[in-house]
Design an enzyme around this catalytic site. Structure first.
Site, PDB file in Angstrom:
ATOM      1  N   ASN A 155       1.232 -11.805   4.645  1.00 49.72           N
ATOM      2  CA  ASN A 155      -0.228 -11.780   4.502  1.00 49.72           C
ATOM      3  C   ASN A 155      -0.906 -12.047   5.855  1.00 49.72           C
ATOM      4  O   ASN A 155      -0.296 -11.845   6.897  1.00 49.72           O
ATOM      5  CB  ASN A 155      -0.718 -12.705   3.395  1.00 49.72           C
ATOM      6  CG  ASN A 155      -1.918 -12.095   2.680  1.00 49.72           C
ATOM      7  OD1 ASN A 155      -2.974 -11.918   3.278  1.00 49.72           O
ATOM      8  ND2 ASN A 155      -1.737 -11.711   1.430  1.00 49.72           N
ATOM      9  N   ARG A 156      -2.170 -12.480   5.812  1.00 52.13           N
ATOM     10  CA  ARG A 156      -2.991 -12.408   7.032  1.00 52.13           C
ATOM     11  C   ARG A 156      -3.120 -13.725   7.787  1.00 52.13           C
ATOM     12  O   ARG A 156      -3.101 -14.794   7.182  1.00 52.13           O
ATOM     13  CB  ARG A 156      -4.383 -11.885   6.663  1.00 52.13           C
ATOM     14  CG  ARG A 156      -4.329 -10.450   6.181  1.00 52.13           C
ATOM     15  CD  ARG A 156      -5.658  -9.943   5.684  1.00 52.13           C
ATOM     16  NE  ARG A 156      -5.555  -8.525   5.332  1.00 52.13           N
ATOM     17  CZ  ARG A 156      -5.045  -8.079   4.189  1.00 52.13           C
ATOM     18  NH1 ARG A 156      -4.612  -8.920   3.272  1.00 52.13           N
ATOM     19  NH2 ARG A 156      -4.964  -6.785   3.957  1.00 52.13           N
TER      20      ARG A 156
ATOM     21  N   GLU B 222       2.952 -11.311  -5.075  1.00 55.50           N
ATOM     22  CA  GLU B 222       3.542 -11.792  -3.823  1.00 55.50           C
ATOM     23  C   GLU B 222       3.518 -13.320  -3.787  1.00 55.50           C
ATOM     24  O   GLU B 222       2.505 -13.927  -3.463  1.00 55.50           O
ATOM     25  CB  GLU B 222       2.750 -11.228  -2.638  1.00 55.50           C
ATOM     26  CG  GLU B 222       2.564  -9.719  -2.658  1.00 55.50           C
ATOM     27  CD  GLU B 222       1.364  -9.273  -1.810  1.00 55.50           C
ATOM     28  OE1 GLU B 222       1.225  -9.726  -0.670  1.00 55.50           O
ATOM     29  OE2 GLU B 222       0.557  -8.467  -2.303  1.00 55.50           O
TER      30      GLU B 222
ATOM     31  N   TYR C 235       6.043  -3.065  -5.244  1.00 53.76           N
ATOM     32  CA  TYR C 235       4.992  -2.524  -6.115  1.00 53.76           C
ATOM     33  C   TYR C 235       5.654  -2.096  -7.419  1.00 53.76           C
ATOM     34  O   TYR C 235       6.654  -1.373  -7.398  1.00 53.76           O
ATOM     35  CB  TYR C 235       4.363  -1.272  -5.506  1.00 53.76           C
ATOM     36  CG  TYR C 235       3.472  -1.477  -4.314  1.00 53.76           C
ATOM     37  CD1 TYR C 235       4.005  -1.771  -3.063  1.00 53.76           C
ATOM     38  CD2 TYR C 235       2.096  -1.308  -4.417  1.00 53.76           C
ATOM     39  CE1 TYR C 235       3.182  -1.915  -1.953  1.00 53.76           C
ATOM     40  CE2 TYR C 235       1.267  -1.440  -3.306  1.00 53.76           C
ATOM     41  CZ  TYR C 235       1.812  -1.744  -2.084  1.00 53.76           C
ATOM     42  OH  TYR C 235       1.000  -1.872  -0.987  1.00 53.76           O
TER      43      TYR C 235
ATOM     44  N   HIS D 101       1.239  -9.399   7.739  1.00 55.46           N
ATOM     45  CA  HIS D 101       2.680  -9.309   7.480  1.00 55.46           C
ATOM     46  C   HIS D 101       3.531  -9.326   8.757  1.00 55.46           C
ATOM     47  O   HIS D 101       4.449  -8.520   8.925  1.00 55.46           O
ATOM     48  CB  HIS D 101       2.993  -8.048   6.666  1.00 55.46           C
ATOM     49  CG  HIS D 101       2.370  -8.043   5.300  1.00 55.46           C
ATOM     50  ND1 HIS D 101       2.221  -9.159   4.533  1.00 55.46           N
ATOM     51  CD2 HIS D 101       1.860  -7.020   4.547  1.00 55.46           C
ATOM     52  CE1 HIS D 101       1.651  -8.843   3.375  1.00 55.46           C
ATOM     53  NE2 HIS D 101       1.402  -7.562   3.358  1.00 55.46           N
TER      54      HIS D 101
ATOM     55  N   HIS E  35       7.170  -7.680  -1.184  1.00 53.67           N
ATOM     56  CA  HIS E  35       5.972  -6.870  -1.428  1.00 53.67           C
ATOM     57  C   HIS E  35       6.269  -5.678  -2.353  1.00 53.67           C
ATOM     58  O   HIS E  35       5.699  -4.593  -2.174  1.00 53.67           O
ATOM     59  CB  HIS E  35       5.414  -6.390  -0.082  1.00 53.67           C
ATOM     60  CG  HIS E  35       3.954  -6.087  -0.085  1.00 53.67           C
ATOM     61  ND1 HIS E  35       3.423  -4.995  -0.725  1.00 53.67           N
ATOM     62  CD2 HIS E  35       2.903  -6.739   0.454  1.00 53.67           C
ATOM     63  CE1 HIS E  35       2.115  -4.982  -0.548  1.00 53.67           C
ATOM     64  NE2 HIS E  35       1.771  -6.034   0.162  1.00 53.67           N
TER      65      HIS E  35
HETATM   66  C1  GLA Z   1      -1.667  -6.268   1.878  1.00 50.79           C
HETATM   67  C2  GLA Z   1      -1.418  -7.550   1.111  1.00 50.79           C
HETATM   68  C3  GLA Z   1      -2.011  -7.420  -0.248  1.00 50.79           C
HETATM   69  C4  GLA Z   1      -3.477  -7.061  -0.151  1.00 50.79           C
HETATM   70  C5  GLA Z   1      -3.640  -5.799   0.630  1.00 50.79           C
HETATM   71  C6  GLA Z   1      -5.084  -5.448   0.786  1.00 50.79           C
HETATM   72  O1  GLA Z   1      -0.917  -5.236   1.312  1.00 50.79           O
HETATM   73  O2  GLA Z   1      -0.058  -7.844   0.997  1.00 50.79           O
HETATM   74  O3  GLA Z   1      -1.840  -8.597  -0.947  1.00 50.79           O
HETATM   75  O4  GLA Z   1      -4.194  -8.076   0.462  1.00 50.79           O
HETATM   76  O5  GLA Z   1      -3.032  -5.949   1.897  1.00 50.79           O
HETATM   77  O6  GLA Z   1      -5.236  -4.455   1.760  1.00 50.79           O
END
Ligand code: GLA
Length: 339
Positions: free
Chosen positions: A78-79, A304, A176, A104, A174
């Protein structure tokens, strides 16, 4: 049982696909490239097998993989706001790969590394040594991730890491999912439960404000099962869910979330020792995946488990600092089943 087959090469290194199978017939494919979960084949209520995990057929797809399909994320999942943080008075500047922020782990990231694989019975162990200064993070970081598929249909992911100098770390997976099958159009007919009383409000660039607020009376209250299709339009910002839920700091493995797909009877549960869980409903997804499947907005969900986004700059969040005297540890599992 674990079997393996060649998948390709990256950076001159061999990429191998591992297939984990259990007595229930569940089959999971994992790559030693980026720790990627490539395929999850599980039955529906009539025993029909379907791949519920989005991904690519070949290395070409995973070499770019702009949406982090199936990947392990690190050094910092994440950020991190302004791609910058301070340890002991020293400022570290990372790659800005998401507007002004770091996402990430930056441009390199663990999802683009070839990990050293080892099979030990029914455990697939991946190891990576990240050199001091890699992706501009301090300390040499030794990371191990063990994958194990149990006969209870639980994919257990056990992470550990040590560092040579004080650093920050946050790891997640991550993947999906679409429980109707990886190529299904959307997740509107899925129901979600997230057992968290609190979440972290954020700005339009997904950076938490620093507040920890109650979900009570908001569209983030998913403590009882809610239909995803009905909830998405209620989330402020018109981009669905991409929010971090708070579970406290106990460190015990606990139930976090469950997503059900009534039509197929499939469900997925997440358990973790981590204090946070990001629920992302894939607003930005726009890709062609396995078998030519079209992946699009709201086509899948991610759960996540990790520490909260931007923890290095938020002293009130559970700490992501790792000291050389400590060992980072995380256990997270995805449990699959049919209703
Ligand atoms: C990444 C994060 C997600 C979400 C997206 C939004 O993929 O892992 O949880 O915040 O960005 O762009």
């Amino acid at each position: 049982m674990i079997t393996s087959s060649p998948f390709g090469t990256y950076d001159g290194k061999e990429v191998i696909q591992y297939t984990l199978k259990n007595s229930q017939g569940t089959e999971i494919q994992i790559l030693n490239f980026g720790g990627i979960i490539k395929t999850i084949l599980v039955p529906d209520k009539n025993g029909k097998m379907e791949d519920i995990c989005l991904g690519y057929d070949d290395m070409k797809g995973y070499e770019t993989n702009p949406f982090y399909l199936g990947t392990l994320c690190g050094r910092f999942a994440n950020r991190i706001a302004n791609a910058s943080f301070i340890i002991d008075g020293k400022t570290y500047e990372l790659d800005k790969n998401d507007g002004q922020n770091s996402l990430h782990g930056g441009k390199g990231g663990f999802h683009k590394k070839v990990w050293t694989p080892e099979i030990d019975g029914d455990v697939l162990k991946l190891t990576y040594v990240s050199p001091d200064g890699e992706d501009k993070f301090p300390g040499e970081l030794k990371v191990t991730l063990c994958y194990q598929l149990t006969d209870d249909n639980e994919l257990v992911m056990q992470y550990s890491a040590t560092t040579s100098a004080k650093t920050v770390i946050n790891l997640t997976n991550h993947a999906y999912f679409n429980l109707a099958g990886q190529g299904a159009e959307n997740i509107f007919d899925h129901d979600v439960t997230i057992k968290a009383d609190q979440y972290t409000p954020q700005d339009s660039t997904y950076i938490p404000t620093g507040a920890i607020e109650s979900v009570e009376g908001t569209p983030f209250d998913l403590r009882t099962a809610k239909n995803i299709g009905q909830m998405i339009p209620r989330v402020p910002g018109n981009v669905g869910y991409a929010h971090n839920y708070c579970f406290g700091t106990t460190g015990d493995k606990k139930f976090m979330a469950r997503v059900e797909h009534p039509a197929s009877g499939r469900y997925l549960e997440v358990y973790s020792t981590e204090p946070g869980l990001v629920f992302y409903t894939s607003y930005y997804l726009n890709e062609t995946g396995k078998g030519g499947a079209k992946y699009q907005k709201y086509g899948a969900f991610c759960l996540e488990a990790a520490h909260y986004p931007d923890s290095p700059n938020k002293p009130n969040f559970p700490s992501t600092l790792l000291d050389p005297s400590e060992t980072y540890q995380q256990t997270t599992s995805y449990k699959f089943g049919v209703m």
